[in-house]
Design a protein around this motif. Structure first.
Motif, short mmCIF file in Angstrom:
data_model
loop_
_atom_site.label_atom_id
_atom_site.label_comp_id
_atom_site.label_asym_id
_atom_site.label_seq_id
_atom_site.Cartn_x
_atom_site.Cartn_y
_atom_site.Cartn_z
N GLY A 199 0.79 -1.16 0.21
CA GLY A 199 -0.15 0.06 -0.06
C GLY A 199 0.98 1.36 0.04
N ILE A 200 2.10 1.33 0.15
CA ILE A 200 2.97 2.39 0.04
C ILE A 200 4.18 1.92 -0.71
CG2 ILE A 200 3.91 1.64 2.41
CD1 ILE A 200 3.48 5.21 1.13
N ARG A 208 0.33 9.26 -7.69
CA ARG A 208 -0.85 10.22 -7.00
C ARG A 208 -0.65 11.46 -7.42
NH1 ARG A 208 -0.10 8.80 -0.54
NH2 ARG A 208 -0.17 6.42 -0.81
N ILE A 209 0.68 11.97 -7.35
CA ILE A 209 1.13 13.25 -7.98
C ILE A 209 0.74 13.42 -9.45
CG2 ILE A 209 2.83 15.06 -8.14
CD1 ILE A 209 4.28 13.72 -5.67
N VAL A 210 0.99 12.53 -10.28
CA VAL A 210 0.96 12.82 -11.71
C VAL A 210 -0.62 12.63 -11.97
CG1 VAL A 210 1.25 11.44 -13.89
CG2 VAL A 210 3.18 11.58 -12.28
N TYR A 213 -2.15 15.97 -10.96
CA TYR A 213 -1.16 17.00 -11.44
C TYR A 213 -1.86 18.59 -11.01
CZ TYR A 213 1.82 20.12 -14.46
OH TYR A 213 2.33 21.26 -14.76
N ASP A 214 -3.16 18.60 -11.87
CA ASP A 214 -3.66 19.99 -11.69
C ASP A 214 -3.78 20.48 -10.35
OD1 ASP A 214 -3.66 19.94 -14.32
OD2 ASP A 214 -5.79 19.56 -14.42
N VAL A 215 -4.18 19.67 -9.30
CA VAL A 215 -4.27 19.96 -8.10
C VAL A 215 -3.02 20.40 -7.26
CG1 VAL A 215 -5.12 19.12 -5.71
CG2 VAL A 215 -6.46 18.40 -7.73
N TYR A 216 -1.92 19.87 -7.38
CA TYR A 216 -0.78 20.08 -6.93
C TYR A 216 -0.26 21.44 -7.39
CZ TYR A 216 -0.99 15.62 -4.38
OH TYR A 216 -1.39 14.44 -3.85
#
Length: 367
Positions: A199-200, A208-210, A213-216
């Motif tokens: 899970g990690i 998650r970052i990709v 992307y717009d959020v970050y």
């Protein structure tokens, strides 16, 4: 020279004869309960080129059975674990914790691969090698860090660092043209498996970052980063700013809606409370009204009692029923001076005794 942390940890394993309070065995020179901060290290782990090794003593590996039984304090079991350790997370820390606790007396050496090796065999990293070295140095389970660790472990490397066992999860790690880079370690009986934390992973974090992307990107623009630093085009920058304003308006509308709902709920609760109180008071009022003005109320009894008193006040008194006769007794007779007969004493008896009176007078006249 062994770091003091190893001897301090291993000294806890020695026990005296007898037991301490509650049946617990006492530790040699250490109180039964230790303060919280005494369990952690106060300095980062040293690099391997900063640690002095006494090569005058021959390098003799310990067997798995000897390691499990426990080795002398001056001869801890030297366990090696390697990796990239990019975006150091709890999965990395748990793997190193398992490696540290494989044997009662363990000295953990961690190898971190350089950027060049990692980019060639695995891919681009988020953190550079110096950042990754520093992250591993500050893990509490690590006793020593090897910079620029080899991708494949050679006998020369194992002998140089006097490694007894290599710790890694048991899943075959295919890389550098090999189905499992730890195959020769397993065949030599030097492999000590650990459990992988599900899970990690670094890949999961990057995913998650990709994915968001717009959020970050909007997050970092809001925190003061420029569009050039984020490699964001002019159009996307304006789009993100517009989205940020729209989200703020939506948030305000949502806040107003939630506040209005809370207000309506409070008014509703208050109205229900008022209605309940009104119903209780109305029932009490109706009960009091019926008790006073109802068919069998207090007012009716009061009126009956008053009427009875009034009638009793205005009605004449009757003779007692125990009297021997209801006829009035005759008044005492009065005698006329010149008559021997007594005339009627009252006008009421005059008519009744008129004949007698006349008779008496005639007799007197005759006399």
């Amino acid at each position: 020279m062994e770091p003091p942390s190893s001897s301090r940890l291993n000294s806890r394993k020695r026990r005296k004869d007898g037991s301490g309070p509650n049946g617990a065995a006492e530790l040699d020179g250490i109180p039964p309960k230790l303060s919280r901060r005494s369990f952690g290290l106060r300095e980062p782990a040293p690099f391997s080129d900063e640690v002095e090794i006494d090569y005058s003593k021959p390098y003799i590996r310990v067997t798995y059975e000897e390691a499990m039984r426990g080795t002398p304090l001056d001869r801890p079991v030297r366990v090696y674990a390697d990796g990239i350790f990019d975006l150091f997370h709890s999965g990395h820390a748990r793997a190193l914790m398992q490696a540290k606790n494989l044997f009662p007396n363990t000295y953990l050496i961690v190898g971190v691969c350089s950027d060049e090796l990692t980019h060639n065999f695995k891919g681009f990293t988020v953190m550079n090698e110096n950042e990754r070295y520093d992250a591993v140095q500050h893990c509490r389970y690590v006793d020593e860090v090897v910079r620029n660790a080899p991708w494949t472990l050679t006998p020369e490397f194992l002998a140089e660092h006097r490694i007894d066992f290599v710790a890694h999860d048991d899943i075959p790690y295919s890389s550098a043209g090999s189905d499992d880079v730890y195959k020769h370690i397993k065949e030599a009986g030097m492999f000590a498996p650990t459990q992988r934390t599900e899970g990690i992973s670094t890949s999961d974090i990057i995913t998650r970052i990709v994915r968001d992307y717009d959020v970050y990107a909007r997050r970092n623009l809001q925190r003061g980063y420029t569009a050039k630093e984020l490699n964001v085009s002019f159009i996307n920058e304006k789009k993100y700013h517009l989205q940020e304003r729209v989200d703020k308006v939506k948030k305000r509308v949502k806040d107003v809606e939630e506040k209005s709902k809370e207000f309506v709920q409070k008014v509703e609760e208050k109205s229900i409370d008022l209605i309940q109180k009104w119903e209780e008071k109305s029932r009490e009022f109706i009960g009091n009204f019926l008790e006073m003005f109802g068919p069998e109320g207090a007012l009716k009894h009061m009126l009956k009692e008053g009427k009875g008193r009034m009638l009793q006040a205005i009605s004449p008194k009757q003779s007692p029923s125990s009297s021997p006769t209801h006829d009035r007794s005759p008044s005492p007779s009065f005698r006329w001076p010149f008559s021997t007969k007594t005339p009627p004493s009252s006008p009421a008896n005059r008519s009744r005794n008129e004949s007698a009176v006349t008779y008496d007078i005639s007799e007197d006249e005759e006399d």
